[in-house]
Enzyme design. Structure first.
Site, short mmCIF file in Angstrom:
data_model
loop_
_atom_site.label_atom_id
_atom_site.label_comp_id
_atom_site.label_asym_id
_atom_site.label_seq_id
_atom_site.Cartn_x
_atom_site.Cartn_y
_atom_site.Cartn_z
N ILE A 136 0.89 -1.21 0.01
CA ILE A 136 -0.05 0.16 0.07
C ILE A 136 1.07 1.17 0.09
O ILE A 136 1.95 1.08 0.50
CB ILE A 136 -0.88 -0.15 1.41
CG1 ILE A 136 -0.14 -0.31 2.48
CG2 ILE A 136 -2.01 -1.21 1.18
CD1 ILE A 136 -1.32 0.02 3.83
N ASP A 137 0.37 2.27 -0.43
CA ASP A 137 1.16 3.26 -0.63
C ASP A 137 1.93 3.90 0.76
O ASP A 137 1.28 3.79 1.68
CB ASP A 137 0.60 4.69 -1.23
CG ASP A 137 -0.04 4.31 -2.51
OD1 ASP A 137 0.70 3.45 -3.48
OD2 ASP A 137 -1.03 4.79 -3.25
N LYS A 138 2.76 4.79 0.54
CA LYS A 138 3.34 5.45 1.83
C LYS A 138 2.47 5.94 2.67
O LYS A 138 2.39 5.80 3.83
CB LYS A 138 4.50 6.28 1.46
CG LYS A 138 5.07 7.05 2.60
CD LYS A 138 5.99 8.16 2.07
CE LYS A 138 6.43 9.13 3.25
NZ LYS A 138 7.25 10.32 2.61
N ARG A 236 -6.81 5.91 -5.76
CA ARG A 236 -6.56 7.21 -6.27
C ARG A 236 -6.96 7.79 -7.43
O ARG A 236 -7.42 8.61 -7.81
CB ARG A 236 -5.08 7.69 -5.59
CG ARG A 236 -4.74 7.36 -4.14
CD ARG A 236 -3.37 7.09 -3.99
NE ARG A 236 -2.51 8.43 -3.97
CZ ARG A 236 -1.60 8.71 -3.99
NH1 ARG A 236 -0.55 7.65 -3.87
NH2 ARG A 236 -0.79 10.04 -4.15
#
Length: 302
Positions: A136-138, A236
């Site tokens: 998962i993204d930062k 997103r």
């Protein structure tokens, strides 16, 4: 040993870096320019420059150098381990933590923490991604499954590929979504305008996101999202595409409108079949404190 790619030019015209970035969307134009600088791209056995103009019939050969081996160290970073056995672990990743080391993030990552807290990790991925089955993204918080054995890694990866793993997210988005439920089925690939971004594009990979509106506020909506596929930045990109970008998203959203760092996106639920026992597992974690506080303020404003 270097990887080798050969590209036969047919009808394309223009600079070699532009043509190759279009033919090889998995590599950014800046990466291709770097290989050109390093003398890794050849025509007829001779290295070429970025200004080289391609011609029909030309065969371009790319010799991709071996990636730099990073020395990944175990670091005593606090980690919320939701579940652990000999095969798998489930982690609640905080917002702001990168999942695995890269050129710009050599320490302080989830992998550095995993190496300290867990005795074993799968070895199927390279040295900088032990145990990592998905990311998962930062700036996305929430649940990640980690493989502690190669046996478990293969099983969990297959479940993701076969779309049998459960992944539900909660996001705060700009705008008041009029309908209660929806499905976004729009292919995602690298943006033609900005190579650092992903975008909905006709030649992208299949991407499907289901959403349900949980709550509406003045100018915002709280939504639950379920992933059917797992493309880079999928939620997103998809929410931006339908006109309801994530609040706080520095890449796909409007300028910062709420206190906080990064997008309000939380991987709240994760489900999978245990690789060894075949028992069905479902885990759920609450929203981070800042996310919950932001919702309370929005409720007060309603």
């Amino acid at each position: 040993m270097e990887n080798q790619i050969k590209v036969k030019i047919t009808t394309e015209t223009g600079r070699v870096d532009k043509v190759l970035s279009e033919r090889l969307p998995e590599y950014s134009r800046s990466q291709i320019q770097q290989w050109l600088k390093e003398g890794c791209i050849f025509v007829a056995g001779k290295p070429i420059k970025a200004k080289h103009k391609v011609i029909a019939g030309e065969e371009i050969e790319i010799q991709i150098p071996e990636p730099e081996v990073l020395d990944v160290l175990a670091e005593n970073i606090p980690l919320e381990i939701v579940y652990e056995d000999n095969d798998v672990a489930v982690i609640n990743k905080p917002q702001g933590m990168v999942v695995h080391p890269s050129a710009g993030h050599t320490n302080g990552t989830l992998v550095n923490a995993l190496l300290y807290h867990l005795k074993n990790l799968s070895t199927i991925n390279d040295v900088i991604r032990p145990g990592i089955v998905h990311r998962i993204d930062k700036d996305t918080s929430g649940l990640l499954m980690v493989a502690k054995s190669d046996f478990a890694h293969e099983s969990l990866a297959k479940q993701l590929k076969d779309k049998t793993a459960l992944r539900k997210y909660v996001a705060l988005v700009h705008g008041v979504i009029p309908h209660d439920k929806g499905t976004i089925n729009a292919p995602i690939g690298r943006s033609k305008v900005n190579r650092k971004k992903q975008a909905v594009c006709a030649d992208g990979k299949t991407a499907v996101t289901h959403f349900t509106v949980l709550e509406r506020f003045e100018g915002f909506s709280l939504v639950e999202l379920q992933l059917e596929t797992g493309r880079t930045h999928q939620i997103r990109v998809h929410m931006h595409y339908i006109g309801f970008p994530l609040a706080g998203d520095p890449v796909y959203g409007p300028r910062k409108t709420l206190p906080g760092k990064g997008q309000f996106l939380h991987a709240k639920m994760l489900g999978f079949t245990h690789p060894r026992t075949e028992k069905e597992f479902i885990f759920e974690v609450p929203l981070p404190e800042l996310f919950e506080q932001t919702l309370e303020k929005l409720r007060e404003n309603n």
